[in-house]
Enzyme design. Structure first.
Site, PDB file in Angstrom:
ATOM      1  N   SER A 238       0.839  -1.240   0.019  1.00 62.63           N
ATOM      2  CA  SER A 238      -0.107  -0.005   0.021  1.00 62.63           C
ATOM      3  C   SER A 238       1.046   1.380   0.054  1.00 62.63           C
ATOM      4  CB  SER A 238      -0.754  -0.077   1.159  1.00 62.63           C
ATOM      5  OG  SER A 238      -1.705   1.214   1.245  1.00 62.63           O
TER       6      SER A 238
ATOM      7  N   SER B 135      -0.577   4.333   0.718  1.00 59.75           N
ATOM      8  CA  SER B 135      -1.427   4.996   1.318  1.00 59.75           C
ATOM      9  C   SER B 135      -0.528   5.768   2.539  1.00 59.75           C
ATOM     10  CB  SER B 135      -2.697   4.304   1.994  1.00 59.75           C
ATOM     11  OG  SER B 135      -3.527   4.176   0.789  1.00 59.75           O
TER      12      SER B 135
ATOM     13  N   LYS C 199     -13.842  -4.051   2.174  1.00 60.04           N
ATOM     14  CA  LYS C 199     -14.599  -2.825   1.702  1.00 60.04           C
ATOM     15  C   LYS C 199     -16.201  -3.408   1.867  1.00 60.04           C
ATOM     16  CE  LYS C 199     -11.572  -0.638  -1.581  1.00 60.04           C
ATOM     17  NZ  LYS C 199     -11.526   0.278  -2.665  1.00 60.04           N
TER      18      LYS C 199
ATOM     19  N   ASP D 152     -13.933   6.711  -3.578  1.00 61.55           N
ATOM     20  CA  ASP D 152     -13.387   5.946  -4.960  1.00 61.55           C
ATOM     21  C   ASP D 152     -13.904   6.745  -5.975  1.00 61.55           C
ATOM     22  OD1 ASP D 152     -11.174   4.130  -3.813  1.00 61.55           O
ATOM     23  OD2 ASP D 152     -12.976   2.626  -3.659  1.00 61.55           O
TER      24      ASP D 152
ATOM     25  N   ALA E 243     -17.732  -3.465 -15.444  1.00 61.16           N
ATOM     26  CA  ALA E 243     -18.815  -3.375 -14.697  1.00 61.16           C
ATOM     27  C   ALA E 243     -18.693  -4.194 -13.506  1.00 61.16           C
ATOM     28  CB  ALA E 243     -20.209  -3.910 -15.178  1.00 61.16           C
TER      29      ALA E 243
ATOM     30  N   TYR F 119      -2.977   2.060 -12.465  1.00 59.63           N
ATOM     31  CA  TYR F 119      -1.900   2.882 -12.512  1.00 59.63           C
ATOM     32  C   TYR F 119      -0.579   2.208 -12.328  1.00 59.63           C
ATOM     33  CZ  TYR F 119      -2.460   2.513  -7.362  1.00 59.63           C
ATOM     34  OH  TYR F 119      -2.402   2.214  -5.929  1.00 59.63           O
TER      35      TYR F 119
ATOM     36  N   GLY G  12      -4.425   6.455 -13.991  1.00 57.76           N
ATOM     37  CA  GLY G  12      -5.077   5.897 -12.839  1.00 57.76           C
ATOM     38  C   GLY G  12      -4.629   6.629 -11.478  1.00 57.76           C
TER      39      GLY G  12
HETATM   40  P1  ATR Z   1     -12.985  -4.178  -9.996  1.00 60.13           P
HETATM   41  O1  ATR Z   1     -13.758  -4.799  -8.723  1.00 60.13           O
HETATM   42  O2  ATR Z   1     -11.512  -4.011  -9.863  1.00 60.13           O
HETATM   43  O3  ATR Z   1     -13.587  -3.709 -10.860  1.00 60.13           O
HETATM   44  P2  ATR Z   1     -13.857  -6.958 -11.077  1.00 60.13           P
HETATM   45  O4  ATR Z   1     -15.075  -6.705 -10.387  1.00 60.13           O
HETATM   46  O5  ATR Z   1     -13.223  -8.262 -11.052  1.00 60.13           O
HETATM   47  O6  ATR Z   1     -12.588  -5.978 -10.648  1.00 60.13           O
HETATM   48  O7  ATR Z   1     -13.995  -6.573 -12.587  1.00 60.13           O
HETATM   49  C1  ATR Z   1     -13.272  -6.618 -13.555  1.00 60.13           C
HETATM   50  C2  ATR Z   1     -13.816  -6.130 -14.646  1.00 60.13           C
HETATM   51  O8  ATR Z   1     -12.761  -6.287 -16.001  1.00 60.13           O
HETATM   52  C3  ATR Z   1     -15.007  -6.829 -15.329  1.00 60.13           C
HETATM   53  O9  ATR Z   1     -15.699  -5.813 -15.949  1.00 60.13           O
HETATM   54  C4  ATR Z   1     -14.370  -7.799 -16.321  1.00 60.13           C
HETATM   55  O10 ATR Z   1     -15.456  -8.124 -17.247  1.00 60.13           O
HETATM   56  P3  ATR Z   1     -16.313  -9.447 -17.051  1.00 60.13           P
HETATM   57  O11 ATR Z   1     -17.518  -8.954 -16.081  1.00 60.13           O
HETATM   58  O12 ATR Z   1     -16.797  -9.852 -18.193  1.00 60.13           O
HETATM   59  O13 ATR Z   1     -15.628 -10.381 -16.336  1.00 60.13           O
HETATM   60  C5  ATR Z   1     -13.376  -7.123 -16.898  1.00 60.13           C
HETATM   61  N1  ATR Z   1     -12.428  -7.979 -17.605  1.00 60.13           N
HETATM   62  C6  ATR Z   1     -11.465  -8.572 -17.152  1.00 60.13           C
HETATM   63  N2  ATR Z   1     -10.822  -9.191 -17.837  1.00 60.13           N
HETATM   64  C7  ATR Z   1     -11.317  -8.931 -19.136  1.00 60.13           C
HETATM   65  C8  ATR Z   1     -11.194  -9.039 -20.787  1.00 60.13           C
HETATM   66  N3  ATR Z   1     -10.037  -9.748 -20.946  1.00 60.13           N
HETATM   67  N4  ATR Z   1     -11.858  -8.351 -21.645  1.00 60.13           N
HETATM   68  C9  ATR Z   1     -12.952  -7.641 -21.127  1.00 60.13           C
HETATM   69  N5  ATR Z   1     -13.051  -7.298 -20.049  1.00 60.13           N
HETATM   70  C10 ATR Z   1     -12.607  -7.787 -19.024  1.00 60.13           C
END
Ligand code: ATR
Length: 284
Positions: free
Chosen positions: A18, A20, A69, A105, A131, A224, A245
């Site tokens: 971290s 922070s 979190k 955030d 998402a 980042y 980032g």
């Molecule tokens: P965080 O909480 O950091 O956002 P997460 O909840 O694991 O992490 O979300 C990762 C995001 O990256 C998701 O939107 C994921 O898409 P999926 O919902 O389809 O898994 C996206 N992601 C990860 N690898 C990807 C890839 N190779 N191509 C497109 N989207 C990807």
């Protein structure tokens, strides 16, 4: 430190990576605040004990990171609207024994976007890629701005539908099928990558083809590490304004500092300190 020093910290598992403590430590020094900020490794089964400890020792503030979190919310006395809507807390303020949970955030990201890339979001069309948890806070904060439209696109469309359904529907938030990405990138004023695509060690990967972007538009990436992702590098070549980032990290901490102390955060010094802490680390 002396017997008046006010205590702060961050809990997570893992936590030794971290930045922070160096960032907030600099903020306290820069502002003349008699505070100390530590990093605490708290395993999930000790989370309740850790929060009881914060109460018992009278810490003024705490940052909360992965994996706590969401779970930490059960131990707090009050959840601010930001954290309630996002479903996660990253900052706790101890108001005379009442622990209040906030999420800085998303608002940290938007403040960084406005200070570093696009001062006025009024009327802008914003495309959010991804998402996951990070997207949620950002979309929530973007909804508080006068953006024209917010388009949400995720590889797994159902997850984007779920995210949109969980946030206030105001007609501006729309889920976009992944196969329409090229067209949407061309129309968007701001394209934000919230996915993990491009993060070290897979630094060559990109979440979208930069050739789809409109020159002059803003390309923004939450990653980042590296500071400039392949996506941002290529977007810059294409004539886009780019936004990395690091600013989100700095400003989520800046808001926490401001909530705790009531003072304006020395954001420039905080950024400088984080950048200095990266010097010499191979990963960035
Ligand atoms: P965080 O909480 O950091 O956002 P997460 O909840 O694991 O992490 O979300 C990762 C995001 O990256 C998701 O939107 C994921 O898409 P999926 O919902 O389809 O898994 C996206 N992601 C990860 N690898 C990807 C890839 N190779 N191509 C497109 N989207 C990807």
């Amino acid at each position: 430190m002396n017997s008046h020093t006010v205590l702060y910290g961050v809990i997570g598992d893992p936590i030794r990576h971290s930045r922070s403590p160096v960032m907030l430590g600099r903020a306290f020094r820069e502002s003349g605040v008699n505070g100390a900020y530590g990093a605490f490794h708290v395993a999930p089964e000790r989370l309740g004990d850790a929060i009881r400890g914060i109460r018992a020792l009278g810490f003024r503030g705490l940052n909360v990171t992965i994996p706590h979190k969401v779970e930490v919310m059960a131990y707090l006395d009050e959840i601010d609207e930001s954290a309630g809507a996002i479903g996660a807390v990253n900052t706790i303020v101890n108001e005379d024994g009442r622990l209040i949970g906030y999420n800085t955030d998303g608002i940290g990201y938007v403040r960084s976007l406005k200070e570093e890339a696009e001062p006025d979001l009024t009327g802008k069309r914003v495309l959010v890629l991804g998402a996951g948890g990070a997207a949620r806070g950002i979309v929530w904060a973007l909804q508080r701005e006068h953006t024209a439209e917010i388009w949400l696109a995720n590889r797994t469309e159902q997850r984007a539908v779920g995210l949109a359904a969980a946030l206030p529907s105001d007609g501006r938030l729309k889920v976009l099928p992944w196969h329409l990405l090229a067209e949407a990138c061309g129309e968007a004023d701001i394209v934000i990558n919230t996915t993990s695509v491009g993060m070290a060690p897979h630094t060559e990967a990109m979440p979208a083809d930069p050739a789809w972007l409109r020159p002059g538009a803003v390309a923004s990436d939450l990653i980042y590490n590296p500071l400039k992702t392949a996506f941002l590098g290529a977007a810059e070549q294409r004539g886009c304004r780019i936004h990395g980032g690091l600013g989100m990290f700095v400003y989520q901490g800046a808001y926490a500092f401001e909530y705790w102390t009531g003072l304006p955060a020395p954001a420039r010094a905080m950024r400088e300190e984080v950048l200095a802490s990266f010097a010499g680390t191979a990963a960035v």
